[in-house]
Design a protein around this motif. Sequence first.
Motif, short mmCIF file in Angstrom:
data_model
loop_
_atom_site.label_atom_id
_atom_site.label_comp_id
_atom_site.label_asym_id
_atom_site.label_seq_id
_atom_site.Cartn_x
_atom_site.Cartn_y
_atom_site.Cartn_z
N LEU A 112 0.84 -1.21 0.00
CA LEU A 112 0.00 0.00 0.00
C LEU A 112 0.87 1.25 0.00
O LEU A 112 1.68 1.46 0.90
CB LEU A 112 -0.92 0.00 1.23
N ARG A 113 0.72 2.07 -1.03
CA ARG A 113 1.51 3.30 -1.16
C ARG A 113 0.66 4.54 -1.39
O ARG A 113 1.15 5.65 -1.22
CB ARG A 113 2.48 3.18 -2.35
N TYR A 114 -0.60 4.38 -1.80
CA TYR A 114 -1.41 5.51 -2.21
C TYR A 114 -2.72 5.54 -1.44
O TYR A 114 -3.45 4.56 -1.42
CB TYR A 114 -1.69 5.45 -3.72
N TRP A 115 -2.99 6.69 -0.81
CA TRP A 115 -4.24 6.86 -0.08
C TRP A 115 -4.55 8.34 0.05
O TRP A 115 -3.71 9.19 -0.21
CB TRP A 115 -4.19 6.21 1.29
N SER A 116 -5.77 8.64 0.46
CA SER A 116 -6.19 10.01 0.70
C SER A 116 -6.46 10.19 2.19
O SER A 116 -7.29 9.47 2.76
CB SER A 116 -7.47 10.32 -0.09
N VAL A 117 -5.77 11.14 2.79
CA VAL A 117 -6.02 11.48 4.19
C VAL A 117 -7.41 12.09 4.31
O VAL A 117 -8.17 11.75 5.21
CB VAL A 117 -4.93 12.45 4.72
N GLU A 118 -7.75 12.99 3.40
CA GLU A 118 -9.04 13.69 3.44
C GLU A 118 -10.21 12.72 3.29
O GLU A 118 -11.19 12.80 4.02
CB GLU A 118 -9.10 14.73 2.33
N HIS A 119 -10.12 11.80 2.33
CA HIS A 119 -11.22 10.88 2.06
C HIS A 119 -11.11 9.57 2.85
O HIS A 119 -12.06 8.78 2.84
CB HIS A 119 -11.30 10.57 0.57
N GLN A 120 -9.97 9.34 3.48
CA GLN A 120 -9.72 8.12 4.25
C GLN A 120 -10.02 6.88 3.41
O GLN A 120 -10.80 5.99 3.79
CB GLN A 120 -10.52 8.11 5.55
N GLU A 121 -9.36 6.81 2.23
CA GLU A 121 -9.53 5.65 1.36
C GLU A 121 -8.21 5.35 0.66
O GLU A 121 -7.37 6.23 0.49
CB GLU A 121 -10.66 5.86 0.36
N ALA A 122 -8.06 4.09 0.26
CA ALA A 122 -6.84 3.59 -0.36
C ALA A 122 -7.03 3.42 -1.86
O ALA A 122 -8.15 3.22 -2.34
CB ALA A 122 -6.47 2.25 0.26
N TYR A 123 -5.90 3.47 -2.59
CA TYR A 123 -5.91 3.32 -4.03
C TYR A 123 -4.82 2.33 -4.44
O TYR A 123 -3.72 2.34 -3.89
CB TYR A 123 -5.67 4.66 -4.72
N ALA A 124 -5.11 1.52 -5.45
CA ALA A 124 -4.18 0.47 -5.88
C ALA A 124 -2.94 1.03 -6.58
O ALA A 124 -1.86 0.46 -6.45
CB ALA A 124 -4.90 -0.52 -6.78
N THR A 125 -3.09 2.12 -7.34
CA THR A 125 -1.95 2.67 -8.09
C THR A 125 -1.97 4.20 -8.02
O THR A 125 -3.00 4.80 -7.69
CB THR A 125 -2.01 2.27 -9.58
N CYS A 126 -0.85 4.80 -8.41
CA CYS A 126 -0.80 6.26 -8.43
C CYS A 126 -1.74 6.82 -9.49
O CYS A 126 -2.34 7.88 -9.31
CB CYS A 126 0.62 6.77 -8.61
N GLU A 127 -1.92 6.10 -10.61
CA GLU A 127 -2.83 6.56 -11.66
C GLU A 127 -4.27 6.60 -11.15
O GLU A 127 -5.01 7.55 -11.41
CB GLU A 127 -2.74 5.66 -12.90
N ILE A 128 -4.67 5.56 -10.44
CA ILE A 128 -6.03 5.51 -9.88
C ILE A 128 -6.21 6.62 -8.85
O ILE A 128 -7.23 7.31 -8.83
CB ILE A 128 -6.30 4.13 -9.26
N ALA A 129 -5.22 6.83 -8.00
CA ALA A 129 -5.29 7.89 -6.99
C ALA A 129 -5.44 9.26 -7.66
O ALA A 129 -6.27 10.07 -7.25
CB ALA A 129 -4.07 7.87 -6.09
N THR A 130 -4.65 9.49 -8.69
CA THR A 130 -4.70 10.78 -9.39
C THR A 130 -6.06 11.00 -10.03
O THR A 130 -6.64 12.08 -9.91
CB THR A 130 -3.60 10.85 -10.47
N ARG A 131 -6.58 9.97 -10.70
CA ARG A 131 -7.90 10.09 -11.32
C ARG A 131 -8.97 10.39 -10.27
O ARG A 131 -9.82 11.25 -10.45
CB ARG A 131 -8.26 8.80 -12.07
N ARG A 132 -8.93 9.68 -9.16
CA ARG A 132 -9.93 9.86 -8.11
C ARG A 132 -9.85 11.26 -7.50
O ARG A 132 -10.87 11.92 -7.30
CB ARG A 132 -9.73 8.79 -7.03
N LEU A 133 -8.65 11.70 -7.22
CA LEU A 133 -8.46 12.96 -6.52
C LEU A 133 -8.64 14.18 -7.42
O LEU A 133 -8.80 15.29 -6.93
CB LEU A 133 -7.12 12.97 -5.80
N THR A 134 -8.63 13.97 -8.73
CA THR A 134 -8.89 15.06 -9.67
C THR A 134 -10.32 14.99 -10.21
O THR A 134 -10.67 15.75 -11.11
CB THR A 134 -7.90 15.06 -10.85
N GLY A 135 -11.11 14.05 -9.66
CA GLY A 135 -12.51 13.95 -10.05
C GLY A 135 -12.75 13.23 -11.36
O GLY A 135 -13.84 13.32 -11.92
N GLN A 136 -11.77 12.49 -11.84
CA GLN A 136 -11.91 11.78 -13.12
C GLN A 136 -12.28 10.33 -12.95
O GLN A 136 -12.46 9.63 -13.93
CB GLN A 136 -10.63 11.90 -13.93
N ALA A 137 -12.40 9.85 -11.72
CA ALA A 137 -12.74 8.43 -11.50
C ALA A 137 -14.19 8.28 -11.10
O ALA A 137 -14.81 9.16 -10.60
CB ALA A 137 -11.84 7.83 -10.42
#
Length: 67
Positions: free
Chosen positions: A42-67
Amino acid sequence: MLTTSSDQPAKLHYGPNSFRVLRGGRFVTCAVTGEPIPLDTLRYWSVEHQEAYATCEIATRRLTGQA
């Protein structure tokens, strides 16, 4: 059938630089894809949303509203 904590996802509190295990388990679930993420990878998560992401690409998409 008995289940162990390793069969269930861990519950974590995500901080800015690390996470704290609140309930034991070997994995967490990606908030976007639903795939299990082993805690040791586990390397990618959001402190604000308290959720984990499998990859940096998924995290970026989620956090920029593209997921």
